[in-house]
Design a protein around this motif. Structure first.
Motif, PDB file in Angstrom:
ATOM      1  N   VAL A 114      -3.809  -6.468  -9.720  1.00 39.34           N
ATOM      2  CA  VAL A 114      -2.444  -6.265  -9.212  1.00 39.34           C
ATOM      3  C   VAL A 114      -2.565  -5.415  -7.952  1.00 39.34           C
ATOM      4  O   VAL A 114      -2.770  -4.203  -8.016  1.00 39.34           O
ATOM      5  CB  VAL A 114      -1.541  -5.576 -10.251  1.00 39.34           C
ATOM      6  CG1 VAL A 114      -0.090  -5.571  -9.769  1.00 39.34           C
ATOM      7  CG2 VAL A 114      -1.653  -6.252 -11.615  1.00 39.34           C
ATOM      8  N   GLU A 115      -2.456  -6.065  -6.792  1.00 39.64           N
ATOM      9  CA  GLU A 115      -2.704  -5.412  -5.498  1.00 39.64           C
ATOM     10  C   GLU A 115      -1.841  -6.105  -4.435  1.00 39.64           C
ATOM     11  O   GLU A 115      -1.916  -7.318  -4.273  1.00 39.64           O
ATOM     12  CB  GLU A 115      -4.190  -5.510  -5.146  1.00 39.64           C
ATOM     13  CG  GLU A 115      -4.561  -5.193  -3.723  1.00 39.64           C
ATOM     14  CD  GLU A 115      -4.271  -3.751  -3.339  1.00 39.64           C
ATOM     15  OE1 GLU A 115      -3.392  -3.545  -2.483  1.00 39.64           O
ATOM     16  OE2 GLU A 115      -4.926  -2.841  -3.889  1.00 39.64           O
ATOM     17  N   VAL A 146      -2.102 -10.897  -8.577  1.00 35.73           N
ATOM     18  CA  VAL A 146      -0.686 -10.911  -8.215  1.00 35.73           C
ATOM     19  C   VAL A 146      -0.426  -9.768  -7.250  1.00 35.73           C
ATOM     20  O   VAL A 146      -1.248  -8.852  -7.115  1.00 35.73           O
ATOM     21  CB  VAL A 146       0.230 -10.806  -9.448  1.00 35.73           C
ATOM     22  CG1 VAL A 146       0.022 -11.991 -10.374  1.00 35.73           C
ATOM     23  CG2 VAL A 146      -0.013  -9.498 -10.197  1.00 35.73           C
ATOM     24  N   ALA A 147       0.755  -9.805  -6.596  1.00 38.07           N
ATOM     25  CA  ALA A 147       0.975  -8.911  -5.466  1.00 38.07           C
ATOM     26  C   ALA A 147       2.083  -7.881  -5.649  1.00 38.07           C
ATOM     27  O   ALA A 147       2.373  -7.141  -4.711  1.00 38.07           O
ATOM     28  CB  ALA A 147       1.271  -9.747  -4.213  1.00 38.07           C
ATOM     29  N   ASP A 148       2.706  -7.803  -6.810  1.00 37.13           N
ATOM     30  CA  ASP A 148       3.772  -6.811  -6.978  1.00 37.13           C
ATOM     31  C   ASP A 148       3.815  -6.320  -8.417  1.00 37.13           C
ATOM     32  O   ASP A 148       3.253  -6.946  -9.324  1.00 37.13           O
ATOM     33  CB  ASP A 148       5.129  -7.396  -6.568  1.00 37.13           C
ATOM     34  CG  ASP A 148       5.545  -8.570  -7.428  1.00 37.13           C
ATOM     35  OD1 ASP A 148       6.047  -8.343  -8.554  1.00 37.13           O
ATOM     36  OD2 ASP A 148       5.348  -9.728  -7.001  1.00 37.13           O
ATOM     37  N   GLY A 149       4.517  -5.197  -8.612  1.00 35.52           N
ATOM     38  CA  GLY A 149       4.560  -4.557  -9.914  1.00 35.52           C
ATOM     39  C   GLY A 149       5.209  -5.373 -11.015  1.00 35.52           C
ATOM     40  O   GLY A 149       4.627  -5.545 -12.094  1.00 35.52           O
ATOM     41  N   ILE A 203      -7.604  -4.645 -16.492  1.00 38.50           N
ATOM     42  CA  ILE A 203      -6.590  -4.769 -15.455  1.00 38.50           C
ATOM     43  C   ILE A 203      -6.929  -3.792 -14.342  1.00 38.50           C
ATOM     44  O   ILE A 203      -7.127  -2.598 -14.591  1.00 38.50           O
ATOM     45  CB  ILE A 203      -5.176  -4.474 -16.014  1.00 38.50           C
ATOM     46  CG1 ILE A 203      -4.817  -5.481 -17.113  1.00 38.50           C
ATOM     47  CG2 ILE A 203      -4.134  -4.499 -14.888  1.00 38.50           C
ATOM     48  CD1 ILE A 203      -3.532  -5.162 -17.848  1.00 38.50           C
ATOM     49  N   VAL A 204      -7.029  -4.310 -13.112  1.00 40.48           N
ATOM     50  CA  VAL A 204      -7.251  -3.484 -11.922  1.00 40.48           C
ATOM     51  C   VAL A 204      -5.900  -3.356 -11.241  1.00 40.48           C
ATOM     52  O   VAL A 204      -5.342  -4.341 -10.752  1.00 40.48           O
ATOM     53  CB  VAL A 204      -8.297  -4.116 -10.993  1.00 40.48           C
ATOM     54  CG1 VAL A 204      -8.479  -3.254  -9.739  1.00 40.48           C
ATOM     55  CG2 VAL A 204      -9.642  -4.278 -11.721  1.00 40.48           C
ATOM     56  N   LEU A 205      -5.369  -2.143 -11.197  1.00 42.59           N
ATOM     57  CA  LEU A 205      -3.962  -1.928 -10.867  1.00 42.59           C
ATOM     58  C   LEU A 205      -3.809  -0.937  -9.720  1.00 42.59           C
ATOM     59  O   LEU A 205      -4.189   0.228  -9.842  1.00 42.59           O
ATOM     60  CB  LEU A 205      -3.242  -1.402 -12.116  1.00 42.59           C
ATOM     61  CG  LEU A 205      -1.771  -1.035 -12.031  1.00 42.59           C
ATOM     62  CD1 LEU A 205      -0.921  -2.256 -11.697  1.00 42.59           C
ATOM     63  CD2 LEU A 205      -1.310  -0.409 -13.349  1.00 42.59           C
ATOM     64  N   ASP A 206      -3.243  -1.407  -8.603  1.00 44.22           N
ATOM     65  CA  ASP A 206      -2.977  -0.521  -7.481  1.00 44.22           C
ATOM     66  C   ASP A 206      -1.780   0.377  -7.806  1.00 44.22           C
ATOM     67  O   ASP A 206      -0.904  -0.010  -8.587  1.00 44.22           O
ATOM     68  CB  ASP A 206      -2.685  -1.345  -6.229  1.00 44.22           C
ATOM     69  CG  ASP A 206      -2.650  -0.500  -4.970  1.00 44.22           C
ATOM     70  OD1 ASP A 206      -3.440   0.462  -4.886  1.00 44.22           O
ATOM     71  OD2 ASP A 206      -1.842  -0.792  -4.079  1.00 44.22           O
ATOM     72  N   VAL A 207      -1.731   1.554  -7.215  1.00 39.97           N
ATOM     73  CA  VAL A 207      -0.615   2.465  -7.455  1.00 39.97           C
ATOM     74  C   VAL A 207       0.596   2.094  -6.613  1.00 39.97           C
ATOM     75  O   VAL A 207       1.716   1.974  -7.110  1.00 39.97           O
ATOM     76  CB  VAL A 207      -1.028   3.927  -7.180  1.00 39.97           C
ATOM     77  CG1 VAL A 207       0.191   4.836  -7.134  1.00 39.97           C
ATOM     78  CG2 VAL A 207      -1.993   4.409  -8.252  1.00 39.97           C
TER      79      VAL A 207
END
Length: 227
Positions: A6-7, A30-33, A48-52
């Motif tokens: 998720v980035e 995917v590109a959004d929260g 899960i690799v999750l951007d802040v």
């Protein structure tokens, strides 16, 4: 491993997707929260690799919502912010690991392997004290079925009391466990937060759960009406 990325940054998302695929992982990105949350809930991922910093819903909120929905896949959070409080916030919201950008891709792979060896974290048991329940995973407190809204520090204090229910805890023990290095020197901070808990739980529900033991500290008594 089946990995959800998720980035929102296109180049970073492509690098992660390509690199993980080349390392032998099955990747969805995917590109959004909100989409990340929906995929995380509906899919069966090993990590899960999750951007802040995400549009629609930040990574902290996504991670917390996943745990509230009982999704226990290990989460690695990615962020450009390297402040300690941000890392702690991510872990408090249920993340298993944290990487600060920029990072070496080999480090991400190594951390994914470590999480795979560890396996999915078990769901923490819900703590119970008479009519009061505290869910450490979802970070939800209920009394007689009604939700109780607690701040982060109030929640930490109640969790510590519930883990030690029936035992007397000194103010020094509470300070060390709940405040640690964040203690700002206010001498009565424990008493102040105990009052907050009593206002939100004992007085609201006509209980006497949080008890003062004169000269010693505080104790959580789990029988309704106990004094």
């Amino acid at each position: 491993m089946r990995v959800l990325v998720v980035e929102d940054h296109g180049n970073m998302r492509d690098v992660l997707t390509r690199g993980l695929a080349e390392a032998g992982h099955t990747v969805e990105a995917v590109a959004d929260g909100p989409t990340g949350l929906a995929r995380g809930v509906s899919g069966s991922y090993d990590a899960i690799v999750l951007d802040v910093m995400l549009p629609g819903m930040d990574g902290f909120a996504v991670c917390r919502a996943l745990r509230e929905r009982e999704v226990w896949a290990p989460v690695i959070m990615l962020t450009a912010r390297d402040a300690v409080e941000d890392r702690v916030r991510g872990l408090d919201h249920g993340a298993d690991d944290y990487l600060v950008k920029p990072f070496a891709f080999t480090e991400l792979l190594g951390r994914l392997r470590a999480l795979q060896r560890r396996g999915a974290p078990p769901r923490p048991a819900v703590l119970q004290c008479g009519p009061l329940s505290l869910d450490p995973a979802a970070r939800v407190v209920r009394c007689r079925g009604e939700a109780v809204d607690l701040s982060r520090r109030e929640f930490a204090l109640m969790e510590f009391l519930m883990h030690n229910r029936g035992h007397v805890l000194s103010r020094a023990q509470i300070l060390e466990h709940v405040w640690g290095h964040d203690y700002d020197g206010v001498s009565n901070v424990v008493d102040v937060y105990v009052k907050y808990l009593r206002d939100k739980i004992d007085r609201r529900f006509s209980l006497e759960l949080v008890q003062t033991v004169r000269g010693s500290g505080y104790r959580l008594a789990c029988a309704e009406g106990t004094s």
